[in-house]
Design a protein around this motif. Sequence first.
Motif, PDB file in Angstrom:
ATOM      1  N   ALA A  22     -11.266   4.950  -2.601  1.00 33.84           N
ATOM      2  CA  ALA A  22     -11.066   3.849  -1.653  1.00 33.84           C
ATOM      3  C   ALA A  22     -12.222   3.738  -0.667  1.00 33.84           C
ATOM      4  O   ALA A  22     -12.591   2.638  -0.244  1.00 33.84           O
ATOM      5  CB  ALA A  22      -9.751   4.045  -0.902  1.00 33.84           C
ATOM      6  N   TYR A  27       0.825  -1.208   0.000  1.00 34.38           N
ATOM      7  CA  TYR A  27       0.000   0.000   0.000  1.00 34.38           C
ATOM      8  C   TYR A  27       0.868   1.271   0.000  1.00 34.38           C
ATOM      9  O   TYR A  27       1.875   1.337  -0.686  1.00 34.38           O
ATOM     10  CB  TYR A  27      -0.987  -0.013   1.171  1.00 34.38           C
ATOM     11  N   TYR A  58     -11.607  -4.803  -2.980  1.00 32.27           N
ATOM     12  CA  TYR A  58     -10.976  -3.482  -2.956  1.00 32.27           C
ATOM     13  C   TYR A  58     -10.173  -3.204  -4.222  1.00 32.27           C
ATOM     14  O   TYR A  58      -9.215  -3.906  -4.537  1.00 32.27           O
ATOM     15  CB  TYR A  58     -10.071  -3.381  -1.724  1.00 32.27           C
ATOM     16  N   MET A  59     -10.609  -2.208  -4.982  1.00 28.65           N
ATOM     17  CA  MET A  59      -9.933  -1.701  -6.177  1.00 28.65           C
ATOM     18  C   MET A  59      -9.814  -2.734  -7.308  1.00 28.65           C
ATOM     19  O   MET A  59      -9.094  -2.487  -8.279  1.00 28.65           O
ATOM     20  CB  MET A  59      -8.522  -1.185  -5.821  1.00 28.65           C
ATOM     21  N   PHE A 112     -14.094  -2.782   2.499  1.00 28.87           N
ATOM     22  CA  PHE A 112     -12.971  -3.033   1.589  1.00 28.87           C
ATOM     23  C   PHE A 112     -13.094  -4.371   0.852  1.00 28.87           C
ATOM     24  O   PHE A 112     -12.099  -4.995   0.498  1.00 28.87           O
ATOM     25  CB  PHE A 112     -11.643  -2.945   2.347  1.00 28.87           C
TER      26      PHE A 112
END
Length: 351
Positions: free
Chosen positions: A286, A40, A295-296, A292
């Motif tokens: 985000a 991250y 997530y992405m 989450f």
Amino acid sequence: MESKKLNRKTLIFLSLIFILALGLRMRVFTKQMNVMNLSYDPKNYWIMSHQIVDDGIYGYAYDIPSGISNARVMPGYPLFLAAVYKILGDKFLQITAVRLLQVILSSLSVLLGFLFVKKAFKKDSAALLTALFMAIYPTYVLSTVMLLTETLALFTMLLYFCLSLFAFESGKKMINLITGVAFGAHLMIRPALLPLFIFPFIFALISKRSFTTRCSVQDDGKVCQSEHSEESSLSAIRQKNRPLVSMFLFQLIGVVLIMAPWWIRNIVTLGAFILTAEGSGNPFLAGTYPYFKDYMLDVAEEIKGNNDLQMAYGIERLIHGFKTEFWLYIKWYTIGKTAHIFNEPYLSRLL
């Protein structure tokens, strides 16, 4: 317990608190010393610092070098990492050195917290409690081993707070200039405090505006403040405010001295004046992933490196989420996110 100087008992307690703070942080450091698998934001900052030194490109991206210049994050922390890497020349030794430096800075922040409260409230007991809470607060302890802005931002913020008290108390131009430099240094790491720069001066201005009422007794009662006395009062106020204006200007000069290279760089390199940074799209996007989940995973590659596209896609996801899973998103943006974050501290997940 009020005193201008530290008595022996206070000094002993403060020393013990500092040792506790340093010990807790060193404990985390030793446990994480050989852990080099970053992810991250820490990984992104790490890669970015190498690109600055090796390629001369200042640009933030995700998991890979950006390859192009941008202004997605403020330069203070990346340049701090880059300086360590430049000196040591080893990417993994850089991580260890940065962690150790952050252990020291975080421990010193405990002393700055004590100094600020002691100076502001003249209470040794309150200052010691502040230092103790800072020494043991998990986020402050854990953040020392993360390649994140938290530790350096906290140190520079507290340094600015302490210098501000001395600057307003003394009114000296040089101290105010240094205070402005400290504030600028903090903004170069985290710019969130920028709108608050004017507030100490507003508070000081309000506290100085004490109108003197002059009264005279006449037949029909009490008449206060003649035209002449009003002019005298206004003149006195202007005289009192002159040092405040001078202090503001010198602090502003200090801020500009630090921030100007960043503004000039953005104009020359990116062709635009960027006051702070333009990376708001990523955190907004985000936040549109409840708990989450996935997530992405649905973010296209061309979106990942573009702040405007991330913001636009985040808005699109938010609208779609409220239309299709209304109660899930209501829960996430009310109690869900808070419960998720505090169930396990964010930094703990990164360790």
